[in-house]
Design a protein around this motif. Structure first.
Motif, PDB file in Angstrom:
ATOM      1  N   HIS A   1     -30.607  23.167  98.686  1.00  0.00           N
ATOM      2  CA  HIS A   1     -29.321  23.730  98.889  1.00  0.00           C
ATOM      3  C   HIS A   1     -28.660  23.464 100.023  1.00  0.00           C
ATOM      4  N   ALA A   2     -29.430  23.586 101.321  1.00  0.00           N
ATOM      5  CA  ALA A   2     -29.142  23.651 102.539  1.00  0.00           C
ATOM      6  C   ALA A   2     -28.204  22.302 102.821  1.00  0.00           C
ATOM      7  N   VAL A   3     -28.406  21.577 102.256  1.00  0.00           N
ATOM      8  CA  VAL A   3     -27.724  20.306 102.511  1.00  0.00           C
ATOM      9  C   VAL A   3     -26.218  20.502 102.126  1.00  0.00           C
ATOM     10  N   VAL A   4     -25.826  21.227 101.292  1.00  0.00           N
ATOM     11  CA  VAL A   4     -24.458  21.621 101.096  1.00  0.00           C
ATOM     12  C   VAL A   4     -24.098  23.072 101.315  1.00  0.00           C
ATOM     13  N   ALA A   5     -24.851  23.861 102.030  1.00  0.00           N
ATOM     14  CA  ALA A   5     -24.478  25.090 102.315  1.00  0.00           C
ATOM     15  C   ALA A   5     -23.217  25.441 102.973  1.00  0.00           C
ATOM     16  N   ASP A   6     -22.616  24.435 103.595  1.00  0.00           N
ATOM     17  CA  ASP A   6     -21.488  24.620 104.398  1.00  0.00           C
ATOM     18  C   ASP A   6     -20.275  24.183 103.472  1.00  0.00           C
ATOM     19  N   GLN A   7     -20.489  23.927 102.274  1.00  0.00           N
ATOM     20  CA  GLN A   7     -19.269  23.263 101.415  1.00  0.00           C
ATOM     21  C   GLN A   7     -18.939  24.281 100.483  1.00  0.00           C
ATOM     22  N   PRO A   8     -17.695  24.250  99.924  1.00  0.00           N
ATOM     23  CA  PRO A   8     -17.032  24.888  98.780  1.00  0.00           C
ATOM     24  C   PRO A   8     -18.142  25.286  97.519  1.00  0.00           C
ATOM     25  N   ALA A   9     -17.907  26.249  97.028  1.00  0.00           N
ATOM     26  CA  ALA A   9     -18.605  26.513  95.680  1.00  0.00           C
ATOM     27  C   ALA A   9     -18.752  25.712  94.665  1.00  0.00           C
ATOM     28  N   ARG A  10     -17.571  24.981  94.472  1.00  0.00           N
ATOM     29  CA  ARG A  10     -17.398  23.850  93.571  1.00  0.00           C
ATOM     30  C   ARG A  10     -18.451  22.467  93.935  1.00  0.00           C
ATOM     31  N   VAL A  11     -18.501  22.334  95.186  1.00  0.00           N
ATOM     32  CA  VAL A  11     -19.264  21.165  95.803  1.00  0.00           C
ATOM     33  C   VAL A  11     -20.807  21.755  95.651  1.00  0.00           C
ATOM     34  N   GLN A  12     -20.957  22.939  95.929  1.00  0.00           N
ATOM     35  CA  GLN A  12     -22.605  23.401  95.838  1.00  0.00           C
ATOM     36  C   GLN A  12     -22.842  23.462  94.458  1.00  0.00           C
ATOM     37  N   ALA A  13     -22.211  23.462  93.519  1.00  0.00           N
ATOM     38  CA  ALA A  13     -22.223  23.566  91.675  1.00  0.00           C
ATOM     39  C   ALA A  13     -22.477  22.141  91.391  1.00  0.00           C
ATOM     40  N   ALA A  14     -21.751  21.341  92.109  1.00  0.00           N
ATOM     41  CA  ALA A  14     -21.906  19.933  91.634  1.00  0.00           C
ATOM     42  C   ALA A  14     -23.029  19.269  92.256  1.00  0.00           C
ATOM     43  N   TRP A  15     -23.501  19.581  93.507  1.00  0.00           N
ATOM     44  CA  TRP A  15     -24.624  19.372  94.029  1.00  0.00           C
ATOM     45  C   TRP A  15     -25.998  19.744  93.099  1.00  0.00           C
ATOM     46  N   THR A  16     -25.828  20.979  92.735  1.00  0.00           N
ATOM     47  CA  THR A  16     -27.063  21.592  91.797  1.00  0.00           C
ATOM     48  C   THR A  16     -27.124  20.764  90.539  1.00  0.00           C
ATOM     49  N   GLU A  17     -26.084  20.432  90.080  1.00  0.00           N
ATOM     50  CA  GLU A  17     -26.007  19.578  88.830  1.00  0.00           C
ATOM     51  C   GLU A  17     -26.635  18.240  89.137  1.00  0.00           C
ATOM     52  N   THR A  18     -26.228  17.672  90.224  1.00  0.00           N
ATOM     53  CA  THR A  18     -26.765  16.321  90.689  1.00  0.00           C
ATOM     54  C   THR A  18     -28.107  16.237  90.936  1.00  0.00           C
ATOM     55  N   VAL A  19     -28.690  17.348  91.580  1.00  0.00           N
ATOM     56  CA  VAL A  19     -30.197  17.307  92.016  1.00  0.00           C
ATOM     57  C   VAL A  19     -30.937  17.421  90.521  1.00  0.00           C
ATOM     58  N   CYS A  20     -30.355  18.330  89.570  1.00  0.00           N
ATOM     59  CA  CYS A  20     -31.200  18.733  88.344  1.00  0.00           C
ATOM     60  C   CYS A  20     -31.035  17.207  87.396  1.00  0.00           C
ATOM     61  N   ARG A  21     -30.042  16.433  87.703  1.00  0.00           N
ATOM     62  CA  ARG A  21     -29.960  15.130  86.958  1.00  0.00           C
ATOM     63  C   ARG A  21     -31.009  14.212  87.638  1.00  0.00           C
ATOM     64  N   LEU A  22     -31.016  14.135  88.741  1.00  0.00           N
ATOM     65  CA  LEU A  22     -32.079  13.403  89.708  1.00  0.00           C
ATOM     66  C   LEU A  22     -33.461  13.751  89.154  1.00  0.00           C
ATOM     67  N   LEU A  23     -33.876  14.913  88.937  1.00  0.00           N
ATOM     68  CA  LEU A  23     -35.067  15.329  88.465  1.00  0.00           C
ATOM     69  C   LEU A  23     -35.301  15.246  87.134  1.00  0.00           C
ATOM     70  N   ALA A  24     -34.175  14.782  86.323  1.00  0.00           N
ATOM     71  CA  ALA A  24     -34.103  14.640  84.949  1.00  0.00           C
ATOM     72  C   ALA A  24     -34.568  12.993  84.694  1.00  0.00           C
ATOM     73  N   LEU A  25     -34.407  12.289  85.592  1.00  0.00           N
ATOM     74  CA  LEU A  25     -34.628  10.831  85.504  1.00  0.00           C
ATOM     75  C   LEU A  25     -36.154  10.477  85.467  1.00  0.00           C
ATOM     76  N   PRO A  26     -36.416   9.156  84.306  1.00  0.00           N
ATOM     77  CA  PRO A  26     -37.835   9.010  84.503  1.00  0.00           C
ATOM     78  C   PRO A  26     -38.166   8.359  85.863  1.00  0.00           C
ATOM     79  N   GLY A  27     -39.549   8.536  86.216  1.00  0.00           N
ATOM     80  CA  GLY A  27     -39.836   7.695  87.305  1.00  0.00           C
ATOM     81  C   GLY A  27     -39.815   6.337  87.230  1.00  0.00           C
ATOM     82  N   PRO A  28     -39.941   5.641  88.409  1.00  0.00           N
ATOM     83  CA  PRO A  28     -39.944   4.065  88.396  1.00  0.00           C
ATOM     84  C   PRO A  28     -41.025   3.408  87.502  1.00  0.00           C
ATOM     85  N   ASP A  29     -41.962   4.228  87.291  1.00  0.00           N
ATOM     86  CA  ASP A  29     -43.226   3.453  86.418  1.00  0.00           C
ATOM     87  C   ASP A  29     -43.193   3.989  85.195  1.00  0.00           C
ATOM     88  N   ALA A  30     -42.046   4.825  84.712  1.00  0.00           N
ATOM     89  CA  ALA A  30     -42.026   5.192  83.468  1.00  0.00           C
ATOM     90  C   ALA A  30     -41.433   4.073  82.447  1.00  0.00           C
TER      91      ALA A  30
END
Length: 79
Positions: free
Chosen positions: A50-79
């Protein structure tokens, strides 16, 4: 070669694009996340991610959270 198809890359970044961020700003956030993980000890904490976007507006923080969730949802490179 990348392990993630271009359409998946776009899907991951779409929340940040929708929040109005320019490509350079998105790139800077992702570089910061990667850099912090490389130099950090172990997995990044939620607070560190979260610290990466802590100084950003709420809409950017929410978008960052969604982006990180999507990153975590991706299968790994060996999948």
């Amino acid at each position: 070669m990348t392990w993630c198809a271009p359409e998946k890359q776009h899907w991951v970044l779409q929340p940040l694009i929708d929040a109005g961020l320019a490509t350079e700003q998105i790139r800077a956030f992702l570089y910061q996340l990667a850099f912090d993980e490389i130099i950090g000890e172990g997995r990044a904490t939620v607070a560190a991610v979260h610290a990466v976007v802590a100084d950003q507006p709420a809409r950017v923080q929410a978008a960052w959270t969604e982006t990180v969730c999507r990153l975590l949802a991706l299968p790994g490179p060996d999948a």
